[in-house]
Design an enzyme around this catalytic site. Structure first.
Site, short mmCIF file in Angstrom:
data_model
loop_
_atom_site.label_atom_id
_atom_site.label_comp_id
_atom_site.label_asym_id
_atom_site.label_seq_id
_atom_site.Cartn_x
_atom_site.Cartn_y
_atom_site.Cartn_z
N ARG A 1 -0.92 -3.02 10.48
CA ARG A 1 -1.43 -3.76 11.65
C ARG A 1 -1.87 -5.18 11.28
NH1 ARG A 1 -3.16 1.73 13.18
NH2 ARG A 1 -2.15 2.20 15.18
N GLY B 1 -3.29 7.33 1.38
CA GLY B 1 -4.12 6.21 0.96
C GLY B 1 -5.60 6.45 1.28
N GLN C 1 -0.42 10.56 17.91
CA GLN C 1 -1.68 10.06 17.34
C GLN C 1 -2.13 8.74 17.96
OE1 GLN C 1 0.13 9.97 13.24
NE2 GLN C 1 -1.18 8.20 12.98
N GLY D 1 0.84 -1.21 0.00
CA GLY D 1 0.00 0.00 0.00
C GLY D 1 0.87 1.25 0.00
N HIS D 2 1.86 1.28 0.92
CA HIS D 2 2.78 2.43 0.95
C HIS D 2 3.54 2.55 -0.37
CE1 HIS D 2 2.71 1.35 5.40
NE2 HIS D 2 2.35 2.61 5.42
O1 PAF Z 1 -1.30 7.36 7.66
C1 PAF Z 1 -0.28 7.30 8.40
O2 PAF Z 1 0.57 6.42 8.28
C2 PAF Z 1 -0.09 8.37 9.45
O3 PAF Z 1 -1.30 8.74 10.04
C3 PAF Z 1 0.66 9.60 8.93
C4 PAF Z 1 -0.11 10.32 7.86
C5 PAF Z 1 2.02 9.17 8.40
C6 PAF Z 1 0.89 10.59 10.08
O4 PAF Z 1 1.65 10.04 11.10
#
Ligand code: PAF
Length: 283
Positions: A187, A147, A61, A36-37
């Site tokens: 995850r 994404g 977060q 995905g990344h």
């Molecule tokens: O989507 C993510 O992986 C995270 O929420 C992000 C945008 C890198 C912010 O830490």
């Protein structure tokens, strides 16, 4: 690939990219990179001259009872993948670099930050918008790539960019799925083989919604009731939310004739997974 740990260093490198008249694409991540990344990186690559990626597991977060300490950290493997994709710039700061002792400024998108995942994860979106605002300020990309899987995050960040007149284009890229439909997520590696089988109910439910709507169902409450039943019948899965909302405001819609985001979050064992489906208007 050039690797930077301090904002000063990467700021200088990004300034140089802009001075040369090259466009800069940016993919912020928390590492544990999967396809995905890498799809974000490839889309960035196809649209921009230079690609910068950040890897930072952002403590702000995560809630106190969440998985910050056990979040997968696979830095060396991530670097190899990014090199193979031809990424030019990597920013991987430590926590003190991003949040020096005494830092007390945050970015908060009021209203949107309390919806969907924001409701289940208080403080989550304040953490996301703060870190992304800081990363944008450091990198100053022309385009930043996110994404669609994190649909609520996309809505929050689009609003932040618009409200703060940030000079960056947000590009939203399609969800990448495993062959059996499971949306890719860092995850997923928490799941046991059995949990992974149960997790497929998310995609199955969204597919069932797509079928219902394509057969003419327009009443969001009926769609939600059917979906909730499918998930309730799956052992080991606990629904967090299933919602049909406006993709920009994240407010519930009652009629799916208008463009709608069908979003689901559920606990599979101890792992919280999300997935979604965008329904275009009159689908
Ligand atoms: O989507 C993510 O992986 C995270 O929420 C992000 C945008 C890198 C912010 O830490």
């Amino acid at each position: 690939m050039q690797f930077f740990e301090t904002s000063r260093q990467i700021q200088a490198a990004c300034r140089e990219v802009r001075r040369e008249g090259r466009t800069l694409g940016f993919v912020p991540t928390m590492g544990a990179l999967h396809e995905g990344h890498l799809s974000l990186v490839r889309i960035a690559r196809s649209q921009c001259d230079t690609v910068a990626v950040s890897i930072f597991v952002n403590p702000l977060q995560f809630g106190p009872a969440e998985d910050f300490s056990r979040y997968p950290r696979t830095f060396d493997e991530d670097c190899r993948k990014l090199v193979a994709e031809g990424v030019e710039l990597l920013f991987a700061p430590g926590t003190e670099e991003m949040y020096p002792t005494g830092a007390c400024t945050t970015v908060y998108v009021e209203g949107l930050s309390e919806k969907l995942d924001g409701k289940s994860r208080p403080g989550h979106f304040r953490g996301v918008s703060t870190v992304v605002a800081k990363l944008f300020e450091i990198v100053h990309p022309d385009r930043a790539f996110f994404g669609q899987k994190d649909a609520a995050q996309v809505a929050v960040l689009r609003k932040m960019v618009s409200d703060l007149n940030m000079d960056v284009e947000i590009v939203v890229c399609p969800i990448v799925r495993e062959a059996d439909g499971l949306a890719m997520s860092s995850r997923n590696r928490y799941l046991s083989p059995e949990e992974r089988r149960h997790a497929l109910v998310l995609y199955r439910t969204l597919s069932c919604v797509r079928d219902l709507v394509s057969r003419g169902e327009r009443d969001a409450s009926k769609v939600i009731a059917t979906a909730a039943e499918v998930i309730a019948n799956e052992p080991g899965v606990r629904l967090d939310y299933f919602a049909i909302v406006n993709p920009d405001t994240l407010d519930p819609v009652s009629d799916v004739s208008q463009a709608a985001l069908v979003a689901v979050a559920a606990w599979v064992g101890n792992t919280r997974l999300i997935d979604n489906l965008l329904l275009p208007a009159n689908s």
